[in-house]
Each structure stands twice: as structure tokens, then as C-alpha cells.
Design a protein around this motif. Structure first.
Motif, mmCIF file in Angstrom:
data_model
loop_
_atom_site.group_PDB
_atom_site.id
_atom_site.type_symbol
_atom_site.label_atom_id
_atom_site.label_comp_id
_atom_site.label_asym_id
_atom_site.label_seq_id
_atom_site.Cartn_x
_atom_site.Cartn_y
_atom_site.Cartn_z
ATOM 1 N N ARG A 3 9.692 -9.246 -4.938
ATOM 2 C CA ARG A 3 9.767 -10.404 -5.816
ATOM 3 C C ARG A 3 11.085 -11.116 -5.872
ATOM 4 N N ALA A 4 12.296 -10.336 -5.246
ATOM 5 C CA ALA A 4 13.437 -10.788 -5.214
ATOM 6 C C ALA A 4 13.474 -12.128 -4.280
ATOM 7 N N ARG A 5 12.442 -12.125 -3.236
ATOM 8 C CA ARG A 5 12.486 -13.127 -2.126
ATOM 9 C C ARG A 5 11.542 -13.975 -2.702
ATOM 10 N N GLY A 6 10.933 -13.997 -3.887
ATOM 11 C CA GLY A 6 10.167 -15.037 -4.529
ATOM 12 C C GLY A 6 8.429 -15.001 -3.944
ATOM 13 N N LEU A 7 8.174 -13.644 -3.808
ATOM 14 C CA LEU A 7 6.792 -13.310 -3.313
ATOM 15 C C LEU A 7 6.048 -12.823 -4.754
ATOM 16 N N GLU A 8 5.043 -12.995 -4.943
ATOM 17 C CA GLU A 8 3.967 -12.596 -5.981
ATOM 18 C C GLU A 8 3.646 -10.999 -5.250
ATOM 19 N N VAL A 9 3.355 -10.008 -6.115
ATOM 20 C CA VAL A 9 3.215 -8.453 -5.445
ATOM 21 C C VAL A 9 2.061 -8.133 -6.274
ATOM 22 N N LEU A 10 1.192 -7.239 -5.413
ATOM 23 C CA LEU A 10 0.167 -6.398 -5.857
ATOM 24 C C LEU A 10 0.313 -5.096 -5.223
ATOM 25 N N ARG A 11 0.020 -4.124 -6.124
ATOM 26 C CA ARG A 11 0.278 -2.732 -5.613
ATOM 27 C C ARG A 11 -1.044 -2.110 -5.447
ATOM 28 N N ALA A 12 -1.360 -1.085 -4.686
ATOM 29 C CA ALA A 12 -2.485 -0.337 -4.374
ATOM 30 C C ALA A 12 -1.918 1.077 -3.497
ATOM 31 N N PRO A 13 -1.226 1.822 -3.820
ATOM 32 C CA PRO A 13 -0.758 3.132 -3.227
ATOM 33 C C PRO A 13 -1.797 3.815 -2.684
ATOM 34 N N MET A 14 -1.879 4.109 -1.204
ATOM 35 C CA MET A 14 -3.182 4.633 -0.516
ATOM 36 C C MET A 14 -2.929 6.075 -0.593
ATOM 37 N N LEU A 15 -1.778 6.605 -0.830
ATOM 38 C CA LEU A 15 -1.557 8.032 -0.716
ATOM 39 C C LEU A 15 -0.815 8.553 -1.814
ATOM 40 N N ARG A 16 -1.266 9.657 -2.332
ATOM 41 C CA ARG A 16 -0.642 10.204 -3.660
ATOM 42 C C ARG A 16 0.126 11.576 -3.362
ATOM 43 N N PHE A 17 1.305 11.344 -3.907
ATOM 44 C CA PHE A 17 2.241 12.671 -3.517
ATOM 45 C C PHE A 17 1.928 14.046 -4.378
ATOM 46 N N GLU A 18 2.000 15.072 -3.687
ATOM 47 C CA GLU A 18 1.861 16.283 -4.426
ATOM 48 C C GLU A 18 2.907 17.371 -3.913
ATOM 49 N N ALA A 19 3.642 17.789 -4.793
ATOM 50 C CA ALA A 19 4.580 18.942 -4.233
ATOM 51 C C ALA A 19 3.996 20.183 -4.036
ATOM 52 N N THR A 71 0.673 -1.316 0.092
ATOM 53 C CA THR A 71 -0.217 -0.031 -0.073
ATOM 54 C C THR A 71 0.955 1.396 0.183
ATOM 55 N N ARG A 72 2.163 1.195 -0.138
ATOM 56 C CA ARG A 72 2.975 2.378 -0.068
ATOM 57 C C ARG A 72 2.982 3.084 -1.226
ATOM 58 N N PRO A 73 3.027 4.654 -0.984
ATOM 59 C CA PRO A 73 2.800 5.481 -2.244
ATOM 60 C C PRO A 73 3.839 5.154 -3.254
ATOM 61 N N SER A 74 3.787 5.623 -4.499
ATOM 62 C CA SER A 74 4.521 5.471 -5.490
ATOM 63 C C SER A 74 5.443 6.819 -5.477
ATOM 64 N N PRO A 75 6.752 6.695 -5.700
ATOM 65 C CA PRO A 75 7.302 5.343 -6.439
ATOM 66 C C PRO A 75 7.991 4.582 -5.603
ATOM 67 N N ASP A 76 8.065 4.708 -4.308
ATOM 68 C CA ASP A 76 8.498 3.746 -3.564
ATOM 69 C C ASP A 76 7.817 2.447 -3.609
ATOM 70 N N ASP A 77 6.620 2.276 -3.761
ATOM 71 C CA ASP A 77 6.161 0.968 -3.936
ATOM 72 C C ASP A 77 6.557 0.108 -4.952
ATOM 73 N N GLU A 78 7.310 0.664 -5.951
ATOM 74 C CA GLU A 78 7.918 -0.259 -6.779
ATOM 75 C C GLU A 78 9.197 -0.677 -6.375
ATOM 76 N N LEU A 79 10.017 0.103 -5.571
ATOM 77 C CA LEU A 79 11.307 -0.651 -5.001
ATOM 78 C C LEU A 79 10.912 -1.568 -3.885
ATOM 79 N N THR A 80 9.770 -1.323 -3.253
ATOM 80 C CA THR A 80 9.240 -2.429 -2.523
ATOM 81 C C THR A 80 8.906 -3.960 -3.254
ATOM 82 N N ALA A 81 8.327 -3.687 -4.296
ATOM 83 C CA ALA A 81 7.715 -4.806 -4.912
ATOM 84 C C ALA A 81 8.995 -5.483 -5.531
#
Length: 251
Positions: free
Chosen positions: A20-36, A6-16
Motif C-alpha cells: 500500500r505504501a507503494r500505491g497498490l491496492e491489496v487483497l489477502r488470502a493466506p494459503m497456510l494457517r500457522f499452528e504451534a 497469499t502469505r500466511p498471517s500475520p506476515d501478510d499484513e506487513l506485506t500488505a
């Protein structure tokens, strides 16, 4: 079976990628959207240092720094992830705390005690619009002047993606990862709006800290695991512990 991030992008892709490197399937649903938020420091303060509690604050200001004199100041980062963003933004002297705001406060106080930081010079706090802790106030009580500048906001996602709701209904998700209290609350509200709250809360909820875990427990989740320390490696260890009973069942 997948782990929901549920981590915001773009960090969610790093987590995913790490999962995946640990052999896990991953789904992503960022729950917060970044606005500068446009960064404007209208004071004439001669800052002695900068403190940052999120990499997002640095992502927000990096395009506006150019050859700013701020880059020459020592920057105190809450953890390694934020420190990496500071170095990428061009800061040369980055001092890293152990992952939370309390550790960052103690690091600043320690530097002042050892005369490596002068209390007489104001500290610039690059912050988000919503703060979980009054770090500026805590340092103010210790004699520091802290100037807080909001550089970004995180906007809650109103809904879960349809494919994520379908995955909950189909029992394709085996655990959910949570990185902040705000994103956990947004997840709960979005799960409720999508009609999958019961299915979601029946699963292991793995949280970056005990304070985040409390949000899930208060909502009725019974399989809640908190990381031993506020960093992603510890969160992955918590995830592994949470999945062990399910892995044994599937053997």
C-alpha cells in the motif's frame, strides 16, 4: 486493480502495508494457517548453537522459552525477517544468512572453519513439520550433529475466500504473490476448488524464488516471475517488472 497476497498471517499484513505504501491496492488470502507445536526438548544435549529457517519457528517457541539457557546460544537465522523474530524472542547473539537454507548452511560451515563454532557441540534446529530442504542432513554430512525439533506446522487453506473468487471473476486482481512452494500448491488447489483456476493462472504470478515459480509453471501459468534473491524487496521488484506491461497499456 489489486495485488493478491497469499502469505500466511500475520506476515501478510506487513506485506500488505508495504505494498500500500507503494500505491497498490491489496487483497489477502493466506494459503497456510500457522499452528504451534508444544516445544519439549527432552535431550540433555549441550548445544553449541541454534539454526532457524522460519520466523514461525520462533513465534511458536517464544512463549515457552522464559529464562531458558537457549537464549544465550548463538542463533543462525535464514534471513533478516527471521532474525528480527529471534531478537524479539530474546536471543542476544543472532547471525544472519542471506535469505535461504543454502546460505544458512554455508554460514554455519564458515563459522566452523574459522573456529567460531565447534563441531563437537550439537546444533538445535527449530523447524516446521514440512521441510523443503534437508538442512540437518546436509550439515550432518559435514560432521555436525543436528537435533531437529518440530515447533510448528502450516495447514493448507482448503478454499479461497468468496470475495477473492469474486474478485478473480470480476478481473479486479492483476497479480498474485507467492512465498513458498507449499502455499503456491495450496493456492492452486483452492483456486481449482473455487472454479477460478483459469482466471487465476492467466495473471502474473510473482514468486519469492525459482523453485516456487516452478510450481506455477508446472500448473500452466505462463506469466511467472521469480525474485532475483529470496527476499521481499526482490519480490516487489519482480512484481513491478510483471506489472509494467499492464501499466503501459493503461496509459
Amino acid at each position: 486493480m489489486a495485488v493478491l497476497v497469499t502469505r500466511p498471517s500475520p506476515d501478510d499484513e506487513l506485506t500488505a502495508k508495504a505494498l500500500r505504501a507503494r500505491g497498490l491496492e491489496v487483497l489477502r488470502a493466506p494459503m497456510l494457517r500457522f499452528e504451534a507445536v508444544p516445544f519439549q526438548d527432552e535431550t540433555e544435549a549441550n548445544y553449541g548453537a541454534i539454526i532457524v529457517t522460519s520466523a514461525n519457528a520462533l513465534r511458536a517457541v517464544a512463549p515457552q522459552l522464559g529464562n531458558s539457557g537457549l537464549l544465550k546460544l548463538p542463533l543462525f537465522a535464514v534471513g533478516e525477517h527471521t532474525a528480527a523474530a529471534a531478537r524479539e524472542a530474546g536471543f542476544g547473539e543472532v547471525i544472519v544468512a542471506k535469505g535461504d537454507a543454502g546460505a544458512l548452511r554455508d554460514l554455519v560451515l564458515g563459522r566452523a572453519k574459522s573456529k567460531q563454532l565447534k563441531k563437537a557441540s550439537p546444533i538445535l534446529y527449530l523447524a516446521g513439520a514440512d521441510l523443503a530442504r534437508d538442512l540437518a542432513g546436509e550439515l550432518g554430512e559435514k560432521g555436525f550433529t543436528v537435533v531437529t525439533r518440530t515447533t510448528y506446522r502450516m495447514v493448507p487453506a482448503p478454499n479461497l475466500p468468496r470475495e477473492i473468487c469474486d474478485a478473480f471473476v470480476a478481473h479486479r486482481i492483476e497479480a498474485v504473490l507467492h512465498y513458498s512452494r507449499r502455499s503456491a500448491r495450496a493456492f492452486l488447489e483452492a483456486a481449482r476448488a473455487g472454479g477460478v483456476e483459469i482466471s487465476a493462472l492467466a495473471l502474473p504470478q510473482c514468486c519469492i524464488s525459482a523453485t516456487v515459480a516452478a510450481v506455477l509453471r508446472d500448473a500452466g501459468a505462463t506469466q511467472v516471475t521469480a525474485a532475483a534473491s529470496p527476499d521481499e524487496n526482490a519480490l516487489f521488484e519482480a512484481l513491478e517488472r510483471a506489472l509494467q506491461p499492464r501499466l503501459r497499456t493503461n496509459l
